[in-house]
Design a protein around this motif. Structure first.
Motif: not given
Ligand code: PLP
Length: 470
Positions: A76, A136-138, A141, A170, A172-173, A218, A247, A249-250, A269, A271, A273-274
């Protein structure tokens, strides 16, 4: 372990009067510092020679484990190794020293980087436009949900406030939906870990037809699984007047394989950074650009000043360029191959609750042989003895002994084979020497910390017990 002559703290190495440097003689005459500005007591700083300082910090740095030391299969988390060239590009003084308020005509290069990055992201995701503003990811969102809210409001659809979130999402959703002032309704997952489409249909049948704002998905989901029912889900949600939020993020297992825009998603969105290279282990900085389909770009809100985290965008653009159109297609398939190779090589000794092909990561539910009493925590600690960082443990919460493994695309077969061999070795030790595993780690500078105490009462500063002049 390797503190040898060197104390744990620089303060403990201090010797009264020891100096690491000497200042040049004062050539400017006497200047009296007003007494009110002078300290009353010595500052109590450590007094050390230069070499002691260098050795102390070099030894300290070697006590930490990072992806530059060895394999780091944290789940993750997506990409962990960030190619060095991306750091170099972001550190170019022409970019690094920019000031957000300098004249526009002097920042043409930086603007071009932002525009070209957005274009690349559009091409990789099938979206029409991107904003780089979210931090950031959140934050992405939240930005995406603000777009969705404004879109509905622009059509006079004021009652669309319900956001559907799968139970595997996640955290954050739902949090982002709440921050956006929207209401959340959860939809269940099937035992195979993917969204239960019948439950979704049922939910849509039982709410007011004009209440659905969006569904957040996601993909691959939090269990590392591709949501195969996206076409049905997308039709159901769109028919109910809601928008589809992705989502991303990944995104790395998807790179070159498929695009959210082609699957019918309206807003997403990423990420950076990921998936696109920026060290993010310490919690930032990040960037969560938001992409939208054609027609939604007028609803982008202002969520940050200037251009968001430009240095993160720089790294992402360098990463995309260094892979290029031909090689970026290999990222997703390689990340997926590596994860599946580990899963299949270990599933006879570790419990695999969800069978089948995974994407970039998967979850074991502890050791297969539960009779040994060896837990996931013990396995994770024992891995440290063998020079491997532990995978993510006790997440996701769907299983009691979760061990979430994500190797990423850039590990060699030799590294992965070494990890598999050690995981098998630990499974064997759990049977033959369970106490050895349960008392691990044995080779690290400190053994098991009390993580509850460390979290509840963190001691992050050093207090001098006896002040030198008091
Ligand atoms: C990491 C992640 C987030 C949140 O991203 P941040 O940059 O930490 O705010 C949201 N959704 C998923 C699926 C994630 O893996």
């Amino acid at each position: 372990m390797n503190n040898r002559l060197y104390g744990n703290l620089i303060f403990e190495l201090s010797q009264p009067g020891r100096r690491g440097y000497s200042l040049p003689k004062n050539r400017f005459g006497n200047y009296e510092i007003p007494a009110s500005l002078c300290r009353q007591k010595e500052a109590g700083l450590p007094e050390c020679d230069e070499m002691t300082v260098v050795r102390h910090y070099t030894n300290l740095s070697a006590n930490n484990f990072g992806v530059d030391n060895g394999f780091y299969p944290l789940g993750s988390c997506t990409m962990k190794y960030n190619p060095k060239i991306d750091e170099e590009m972001a550190a170019l003084p022409q970019f690094q020293n920019l000031h957000p308020l300098q004249p526009k005509e002097t920042v043409k290069g930086a603007e071009a980087v932002c525009a070209l990055l957005c274009r690349s992201l559009c091409e990789l995701t099938g979206m029409h436009a991107f904003t780089l503003k979210p931090f950031a990811g959140a934050h992405g969102e939240l930005t995406g949900l603000m777009v969705i809210k404004k879109y509905h409001e622009s059509r006079g659809d004021m009652d669309r406030r319900l956001v559907i979130v799968p139970d595997s999402a996640h955290g954050t959703n739902p949090a982002s939906a709440a921050v956006c002032g929207l209401d959340i309704v959860e939809v269940k997952s099937l035992s195979d870990g993917t969204v239960d489409v019948d439950a979704l249909r049922n939910l849509l049948d039982n709410v007011d037809g004009n209440s659905i704002a969006a569904m957040m998905m996601t993909n691959p989901n939090t269990l590392g699984l591709f949501e195969r029912q996206i076409p049905e889900i997308e039709q159901l949600v769109h028919a109910a007047g809601g928008l589809m939020y992705y989502d991303g993020a990944n995104l790395n297992p998807m790179l070159g394989a498929c695009r959210p825009g082609d699957m019918g998603f309206d807003v997403m969105h990423i990420n950076l950074h990921k998936t696109f290279s920026t060290p993010h282990g310490g919690g930032g900085p990040g960037a969560g650009p938001v992409g939208v389909r054609k027609g939604l770009e007028p609803f982008f809100p202002e969520v940050s000043p200037y251009h968001g985290n430009f240095a993160v965008a720089m790294r992402a653009y360098a990463y995309i360029l260094s892979l290029g159109r031909e090689h970026i297609k290999e990222v997703g398939p390689l990340a997926t191959l590596n994860a599946n190779y580990i899963k299949e090589s270990l599933k006879d000794v570790y419990e695999l609750p969800i069978e089948g092909v995974c994407k970039h990561e998967f979850v074991f539910d502890g050791l297969k042989d539960k009779s040994t009493g060896v837990t996931t925590m013990d396995v994770a600690k024992r891995l440290l003895d063998y020079g491997y960082h532990a995978p993510t443990i006790y997440f996701p919460l769907l299983f009691h002994e979760s061990l979430m493994i994500e190797p990423t695309e850039n590990e060699s077969k030799e590294t992965i084979d070494g990890f598999i061999a050690v995981m098998r070795q630990i499974a064997e030790e759990a049977k033959t020497h369970p106490d050895l595993v349960k008392s691990a780690p044995h080779n690290t500078p400190i053994g098991r910390v009390d993580d509850v105490l460390a979290a509840k009462h963190p001691v992050v500063t050093w207090r001098q017990l006896i002040s030198p002049l008091s």
